[in-house]
Motif scaffolding. Structure first.
Motif: not given
Length: 458
Positions: A58-87
């Motif tokens: 499961m990639d990081g974007v999907e983890i982030c999406r599911r985490l933010k959809a959970t009310p109890d965990l939506a306030s968790t500050f989420f930092i994506l680690l990536t080598a991608r730099g495009t807009v």
């Protein structure tokens, strides 16, 4: 200590991140893939999460999406680690709910700076959430206090008015009822005298005989005592109503005292007597024989330590609402005989009344049942049940909310049941619950302790 979850499939990067964060005093939990990371997030509930974009299972974007959809965990500050730099990549991450990005290879100083900023924002968000919760609770308490003040002022004014009217009526009624006894005695004496005249002077002169025939003396002799007795009963009835009004207002009973619950219920029913008969409903069919049956199933109860005036207010509101429900149910009754048969299927589950037609099957009349009993050695229970229109689960869930009402504008303020709840639960340490089924009826269950545990003497 703030908890941080690191989700990284590269072991070397994972170890470096864990070391740098632990050296800075953070509690760190790690995961090797996406599924493990999401599972750890639900178990650990971190304040901040560092998650690689590219992960197995499961990639990081999907983890982030599911985490933010959970009310109890939506306030968790989420930092994506990536080598991608495009807009476009950054936009995808932000749309998924990411709060920040950290580019690879990771600079330790930038890592710690972004973590500090993220945790700072997380704490601010938690404080804001707590403040909002406190404000919401304060608003609820303010609305309840406002409702109590409005209703208290209303009942105080009503009680003073009732007491004043009862006092003013009581004086002339006492005078009338007191003199009726003497009048009845005088009339009996006069009739006895007239009978003696008839006995000793059986042949009166023509003029007296003609006058006796014109006034129907024999009928007057029989009916006059009955008329006086009826007037006496009416005077006693008015005195009983005045006494009930004074007991209902209970202006002299603002403190806790021992009271007879059944007396309070009976006084309230007497006040509402005018609503129990058909002529209180203007929109019913004229051939509908409407009356509300009151069934009282009183158990033997001890005197209860309570605020009697406030409990009378509860009884009044609960019974008044039951009467409203029965009147609302009667609106389903058709206005003519032809349409009655068509409506019978609608009315069948909760028919309540009887048409004045011997050919019609007798149906259950509109009924309010009042039951009292000892629920245990320390509490009494009062159940007020009606076979009215009932209510939906949504309405039942908001029944005791301040200012909530289902009545038309101008017919209700939404304060009555909220005040009842405050009196029963807040003032008496009891319980007030509602059981209802749409189309069947409603039951309100009140439970209050026999003794109030406080320092006041009873």
């Amino acid at each position: 200590m703030s908890k941080i979850l690191v989700v990284e499939d590269d072991s070397a990067t994972r170890l470096l991140l864990k070391r740098d964060l632990q050296l800075s005093g953070y509690e760190v939990v790690v995961a090797k893939n996406g599924e493990e990371g999401l599972k750890q997030a639900f178990e650990v509930r971190p304040a901040l999460m560092l998650c690689d974009w590219m992960l197995p299972l499961m990639d990081g974007v999907e983890i982030c999406r599911r985490l933010k959809a959970t009310p109890d965990l939506a306030s968790t500050f989420f930092i994506l680690l990536t080598a991608r730099g495009t807009v476009a990549d950054r936009v995808e991450g932000l749309d998924a709910g990411a709060d920040d990005f950290l580019s690879k290879p990771i600079d330790p100083n930038e890592l710690l700076a972004r973590v500090r900023a993220g945790l700072r924002l997380y704490r601010y968000q938690q404080q804001l959430s707590e403040a909002n919760q406190q404000l919401s609770q304060a608003l609820q308490e303010l609305r309840q206090t406002q409702a109590q003040l409005v209703q208290s002022e209303k009942m105080s004014g009503l009680g003073q008015m009732v007491a004043g009217i009862a006092h003013e009526i009581n004086n002339p009624i006492t005078f009338i009822s007191g003199n009726l006894a003497h009048t009845s005695e005088y009339v009996n004496d006069l009739l006895e005298l007239m009978h003696l005249y008839q006995k000793h002077y059986p042949n009166p002169v023509v003029e007296v005989k003609r006058a006796a025939e014109e006034i129907d003396f024999e009928f007057v002799t029989r009916d006059l005592p009955k008329t006086l007795e009826s007037m006496q009963n009416g005077a006693f009835r008015i005195r009983d109503i005045i006494l009930s009004l004074r007991k209902f207002s209970r202006l002299d009973e603002a403190e806790i005292k021992k009271a007879d619950i059944h007396e309070g219920l009976d006084n309230t029913l007497l006040i509402l007597q005018h609503r129990l008969h058909r002529n209180s409903l203007e929109n019913l069919s004229p051939n509908w024989d409407y009356s509300i049956e009151i069934i009282k199933e009183y158990d033997s109860l001890p005197l209860v330590e309570c605020y009697p005036g406030q409990l009378n207010q509860v009884f009044f509101n609960l019974l008044n609402n039951a009467l409203d429900a029965l009147e609302k149910a009667q609106e389903l009754v058709p206005q003519d005989q032809e349409s009655f048969a068509a409506a019978n299927l609608i009315l069948q589950p909760f028919n309540r009344g009887r048409l004045k037609d011997d050919n019609e099957e007798e149906r259950r009349s509109p009924t309010i049942k009042i039951r009292t009993r000892m629920s245990d050695e320390n509490h009494i229970e009062i159940r007020i049940c009606d076979n009215g229109s009932g209510m939906t689960p949504e309405v039942r869930g908001r029944l005791f909310d301040p200012f909530f009402t289902t009545k038309p504008v101008g017919s209700g303020t939404g304060l009555g049941l909220s005040i009842c709840y405050q009196i029963v639960v807040g003032r008496h340490g009891g319980q007030l619950k509602c059981n209802s089924q749409l189309g069947v009826g409603t039951e309100l269950v009140m439970q209050i302790p026999i003794r109030q545990f406080n320092d006041k003497k009873i």
